[in-house]
Design an enzyme around this catalytic site. Sequence first.
Site: not given
Ligand SMILES: Cc1ncc(Cn2c(C)c(CCOP(=O)(O)OP(=O)(O)O)sc2=O)c(N)n1
Length: 528
Positions: A25-26, A28, A47, A70, A281, A401
């Site tokens: 951005g500006s 940087e 980003e 930025h 988890h 995750g």
């Molecule tokens: C940034 C972000 N947004 C939402 C999620 C929630 N989330 C989401 C939306 C998942 C579905 C992923 O679906 P995929 O198609 O990538 O994989 P699978 O179909 O193999 O589960 S798994 C999960 O924890 C997350 N972990 N991170």
Amino acid sequence: MADVRDVTYDLLRSHDLTTIFGNPGSNELPFLAGMPEDFRYVLGLHEGAVLAMADGYAQARGGSALVNLHAAAGTGNALGPLTNSVYSHSPLIITAGQQVRSTIGQEVMLANVDAPALPKPLVKWSSEPACAQDVPRSISHAIHIANLPAKGPVYVSVPYDDWAQEAPAEAQHLLARKTGSAGSLSDSQLAELTAALDGAERPVLVLGPEVDAERANDDAVRLADRLGAPVWIAPSASRCPFPTRHRSFRGVLPASVQGITDALGGHDLILVAGAPVFRYHQFVPGEYLPAGARLVHLTSDPGEAARAPMGEALVGDVKDALSRLADAVEPGLRPELPPLPEHPVARSAGERLNPAELFALLREHAPDDAVYVKESTATTGDFWAQMDLSEPGSYFFPASGGLGFGLPAAVGAQLAHDRRQVIGLIGDGSANYGITALWTAARYRIPVIVVILKNGTYGALRWFSKVLDAGEVPGMDVPGIDFVQIARGYGVDATSVRTGAEFTEALTSALGAGKPVLIEAETELTEP
Ligand SMILES: Cc1ncc(Cn2c(C)c(CCOP(=O)(O)OP(=O)(O)O)sc2=O)c(N)n1
Ligand SMILES: [Ca+2]
């Protein structure tokens, strides 16, 4: 007279930080305007992709990576993938441009208000130097603290009128500075742990990402062999610290309290190395430990040691500890473990590819030292059941995750690897969080292979809604996305496959292409 920018580039070069992952951005421009010939700039279109590419690059090369964002808007976009970097202990040096120093308080356009607070708690240290003359020292401070244990990302915000200021002569001392960690277990700590291992009837090892990050995989194998002990990978695995066809290997622990206790039942000494205790988890309450079991935790991270809900912890160099334990324990006290059974046979039932069969075909046709960057959350069980991973640095998964790591990190990892082929295994949901990295792969002709596992839904969430007994939930399906057209739109050759034979043909062609290729595989929905 050297200015702050010149000295900063000299400092970055002295730390081998000559690749800048960024989106400008500006604020940087005054820094980037002086980029020396021996530096390269890798442009990401968002980003979040920039940060995740840098993270994949850093983890693959086993070092640091330099990021230039930025101001607040750019930093904010990067916070999602940054949630992973803090838990993968990635030593990312994140810099962000700031408005002219005297105008920040007026909160003029593109002022990064209270800049050091913005990325917290996702960085180990953050700063906006009190004056231009302290910029080189602040960036030196950032580089050293990022790489000292426990490693982690850091953030420095720099007002753009600082770069042209005269640098203090004493800044030259920064170029020669070296820092290192000397945190080893004491002889008495080692002796006590050695005696406990030798005295255990059924010891078990639980290994985490730090073992792979510190290249202690072989030390862990030596220890497992001498103990005759089974080995599990710690839950929510973001790396692969142990060869998956070694007779000790038992898989990845489930990410629940009672699930782990059941898996480790019967063991009287649990040695956890290089992982938090534990990255649970799904919330399944239960006993934290099997009856009669003692847990000892080795980590370089005092935070991990302090926050664990049970067991004993020793904070120190994990590789040094495993290597010295492998030398010290008594071999042959326990019978050799039997060889592992063959991989389960994987078949696709209908019109779409079963992920297990896709992974079996990768095992058969991809290079043995391929590097997998995975972000397909419902296929994790199939992946670990089918793959033969033996080299360090063979597997990466978002450490907290946070989706948006996988596809960009695969691009970044391939940029770090001249010899090894990087293969992204990305869900059709996850792909969308970092999809712009395809453009960067095409722009810099980074020969990564991206496999989209397209089951049309958020598979892991469907499974989780069963775990939580949540019933039918809105927002679970992602039908109708054409990743072939999207990839081509970003300049990446792409093809769609539905059968094992079609996948094998597309993979073989991609392996010889010398450029980025996307393979969209129509897959069956499976469970983690
Ligand atoms: C940034 C972000 N947004 C939402 C999620 C929630 N989330 C989401 C939306 C998942 C579905 C992923 O679906 P995929 O198609 O990538 O994989 P699978 O179909 O193999 O589960 S798994 C999960 O924890 C997350 N972990 N991170
Ligand atoms: Ca999916």
